[in-house]
Every structure is written in C-alpha cells, then in structure tokens.
Design a protein around this motif. Sequence first.
Motif, PDB file in Angstrom:
ATOM      1  N   GLN A   1       0.840  -1.203   0.061  1.00  0.00           N
ATOM      2  CA  GLN A   1      -0.251  -0.041   0.130  1.00  0.00           C
ATOM      3  C   GLN A   1       0.883   1.388  -0.067  1.00  0.00           C
ATOM      4  O   GLN A   1       0.715   2.390  -0.601  1.00  0.00           O
ATOM      5  CB  GLN A   1      -0.821   0.031   1.299  1.00  0.00           C
ATOM      6  N   ASN A   2       2.006   1.185   0.639  1.00  0.00           N
ATOM      7  CA  ASN A   2       2.634   2.575   0.749  1.00  0.00           C
ATOM      8  C   ASN A   2       3.943   2.803   0.146  1.00  0.00           C
ATOM      9  O   ASN A   2       4.413   3.543   0.203  1.00  0.00           O
ATOM     10  CB  ASN A   2       2.823   2.653   2.519  1.00  0.00           C
ATOM     11  N   ARG A   3       4.586   1.290  -0.292  1.00  0.00           N
ATOM     12  CA  ARG A   3       5.954   1.364  -0.837  1.00  0.00           C
ATOM     13  C   ARG A   3       5.724   0.814  -2.357  1.00  0.00           C
ATOM     14  O   ARG A   3       6.400  -0.129  -2.640  1.00  0.00           O
ATOM     15  CB  ARG A   3       6.914   0.562  -0.004  1.00  0.00           C
ATOM     16  N   GLN A   4       4.851   1.200  -2.890  1.00  0.00           N
ATOM     17  CA  GLN A   4       4.415   0.433  -4.220  1.00  0.00           C
ATOM     18  C   GLN A   4       5.800   0.915  -5.218  1.00  0.00           C
ATOM     19  O   GLN A   4       6.105   0.051  -6.011  1.00  0.00           O
ATOM     20  CB  GLN A   4       3.572   1.362  -4.972  1.00  0.00           C
ATOM     21  N   GLU A   5       6.558   1.968  -5.200  1.00  0.00           N
ATOM     22  CA  GLU A   5       7.518   2.006  -5.885  1.00  0.00           C
ATOM     23  C   GLU A   5       8.743   1.188  -5.547  1.00  0.00           C
ATOM     24  O   GLU A   5       9.290   0.558  -6.334  1.00  0.00           O
ATOM     25  CB  GLU A   5       8.342   3.607  -5.640  1.00  0.00           C
ATOM     26  N   VAL A   6       8.790   0.929  -4.365  1.00  0.00           N
ATOM     27  CA  VAL A   6       9.787  -0.130  -3.862  1.00  0.00           C
ATOM     28  C   VAL A   6       9.541  -1.368  -4.491  1.00  0.00           C
ATOM     29  O   VAL A   6      10.482  -2.102  -5.063  1.00  0.00           O
ATOM     30  CB  VAL A   6       9.969  -0.382  -2.407  1.00  0.00           C
ATOM     31  N   ILE A   7       8.440  -1.910  -4.258  1.00  0.00           N
ATOM     32  CA  ILE A   7       7.864  -3.159  -5.023  1.00  0.00           C
ATOM     33  C   ILE A   7       8.051  -3.242  -6.378  1.00  0.00           C
ATOM     34  O   ILE A   7       8.321  -4.268  -6.909  1.00  0.00           O
ATOM     35  CB  ILE A   7       6.306  -3.551  -4.678  1.00  0.00           C
ATOM     36  N   ARG A   8       7.650  -2.177  -7.152  1.00  0.00           N
ATOM     37  CA  ARG A   8       7.857  -1.994  -8.448  1.00  0.00           C
ATOM     38  C   ARG A   8       9.206  -2.137  -8.895  1.00  0.00           C
ATOM     39  O   ARG A   8       9.522  -3.052  -9.939  1.00  0.00           O
ATOM     40  CB  ARG A   8       7.342  -0.626  -8.983  1.00  0.00           C
ATOM     41  N   GLU A   9      10.108  -1.571  -8.157  1.00  0.00           N
ATOM     42  CA  GLU A   9      11.561  -1.570  -8.565  1.00  0.00           C
ATOM     43  C   GLU A   9      11.981  -3.115  -8.335  1.00  0.00           C
ATOM     44  O   GLU A   9      12.862  -3.775  -9.248  1.00  0.00           O
ATOM     45  CB  GLU A   9      12.412  -0.701  -7.822  1.00  0.00           C
ATOM     46  N   ILE A  10      11.543  -3.763  -7.460  1.00  0.00           N
ATOM     47  CA  ILE A  10      12.017  -5.080  -7.000  1.00  0.00           C
ATOM     48  C   ILE A  10      11.575  -6.116  -8.002  1.00  0.00           C
ATOM     49  O   ILE A  10      12.295  -6.832  -8.635  1.00  0.00           O
ATOM     50  CB  ILE A  10      11.625  -5.595  -5.687  1.00  0.00           C
ATOM     51  N   LEU A  11      10.352  -5.899  -8.496  1.00  0.00           N
ATOM     52  CA  LEU A  11       9.609  -6.716  -9.513  1.00  0.00           C
ATOM     53  C   LEU A  11      10.459  -6.611 -10.919  1.00  0.00           C
ATOM     54  O   LEU A  11      10.740  -7.393 -11.634  1.00  0.00           O
ATOM     55  CB  LEU A  11       8.092  -6.448  -9.747  1.00  0.00           C
ATOM     56  N   LEU A  12      10.674  -5.191 -11.320  1.00  0.00           N
ATOM     57  CA  LEU A  12      11.427  -4.809 -12.561  1.00  0.00           C
ATOM     58  C   LEU A  12      12.707  -5.779 -12.607  1.00  0.00           C
ATOM     59  O   LEU A  12      13.020  -6.234 -13.533  1.00  0.00           O
ATOM     60  CB  LEU A  12      11.188  -3.549 -12.838  1.00  0.00           C
ATOM     61  N   ASP A  13      13.520  -5.560 -11.325  1.00  0.00           N
ATOM     62  CA  ASP A  13      14.850  -5.984 -11.531  1.00  0.00           C
ATOM     63  C   ASP A  13      14.796  -7.465 -11.565  1.00  0.00           C
ATOM     64  O   ASP A  13      15.583  -8.284 -12.190  1.00  0.00           O
ATOM     65  CB  ASP A  13      15.299  -5.750 -10.007  1.00  0.00           C
TER      66      ASP A  13
END
Length: 67
Positions: A23-35
């Motif tokens: 919910q609050n750290r979508q950018e972190v999750i997005r970066e992890i998934l993209l990597d």
Amino acid sequence: MQIQLDDSKTKELLTEIVIDLLQNRQEVIREILLDALEEVGLGKAIIEGRQNDFVSEEEIFTLLNEE
C-alpha cells in the motif's frame, strides 16, 4: 525484556508488513519486480545465446587492441 512470538503472531506481523509495503511502498515493490524480471530475461538470453563455441580471451583482446 524478552519477546516471544508464536507462529500465528509471526504470520500476522508478516502479513501486516507485506500489506504496508504493497500500500505505501509501491515504488519499492515495482523496482523489485522490474529487477527480478530483468534478471530472468537476461538469464534466458544467456541460455539462448549459448549455441556456439565460446571465443577465447586471447581473440577478444586481439580484437580490442586493433581498434
């Protein structure tokens, strides 16, 4: 002071952490998934590219020194 956690409390805390991240750290999750996707793609490309014999290190340096 010592804290003891049972399996259900641990699961509950981990669930809260994951929900908070989503919910609050979508950018972190997005970066992890993209990597992760990038790494998978790179791995597949390496495997597909290994169809011929490898070039020797000497041949590579000879080509690099010619330029």
